[in-house]
Design a protein around this motif. Structure first.
Motif, PDB file in Angstrom:
ATOM      1  N   MET A 160      37.229 -13.826   3.631  1.00  0.00           N
ATOM      2  CA  MET A 160      36.347 -14.760   4.288  1.00  0.00           C
ATOM      3  C   MET A 160      35.007 -14.094   4.549  1.00  0.00           C
ATOM      4  O   MET A 160      34.935 -13.070   5.202  1.00  0.00           O
ATOM      5  CB  MET A 160      36.946 -15.212   5.610  1.00  0.00           C
ATOM      6  N   GLY A 193      39.408 -22.276   5.387  1.00  0.00           N
ATOM      7  CA  GLY A 193      39.208 -20.867   5.063  1.00  0.00           C
ATOM      8  C   GLY A 193      37.864 -20.530   4.463  1.00  0.00           C
ATOM      9  O   GLY A 193      37.677 -19.436   3.945  1.00  0.00           O
ATOM     10  N   GLU A 194      36.920 -21.470   4.520  1.00  0.00           N
ATOM     11  CA  GLU A 194      35.602 -21.232   3.929  1.00  0.00           C
ATOM     12  C   GLU A 194      34.501 -21.711   4.862  1.00  0.00           C
ATOM     13  O   GLU A 194      34.688 -22.665   5.618  1.00  0.00           O
ATOM     14  CB  GLU A 194      35.460 -21.998   2.608  1.00  0.00           C
TER      15      GLU A 194
END
Length: 82
Positions: free
Chosen positions: A1, A22-23
């Protein structure tokens, strides 16, 4: 990340992103200023999540919760990942 590329310096506003699935992603709702009430100085701009952004985040969270790889972890194991 990866952390967003913008680096904040005192007195310099920066735009933030939303963390979904997750981004770091751009907000589709635009940005809103964070204002110091004492000086009315713009301290920063933060992402304003649109309804679509919220739907994406909720769907991502639901999918993660229902995934046995995450769901079956002990709380202490989840905490280590967060």
């Amino acid at each position: 990340m990866a952390v967003p590329a913008a680096v904040w310096k005192a007195g310099q506003a920066r735009a933030t992103k939303l963390f979904i699935d997750g981004e770091w992603v751009e907000s589709t709702g635009g940005y809103i200023p964070t204002i110091n009430p004492a000086t009315e100085e713009v301290l920063d701009e933060v992402a304003f999540a649109s309804g679509a952004d919220v739907d994406d985040a909720v769907n991502s969270a639901r999918a993660a919760f229902n995934n046995p790889a995450w769901r079956d972890l002990l709380p202490v194991q989840r905490a280590a990942l967060i």
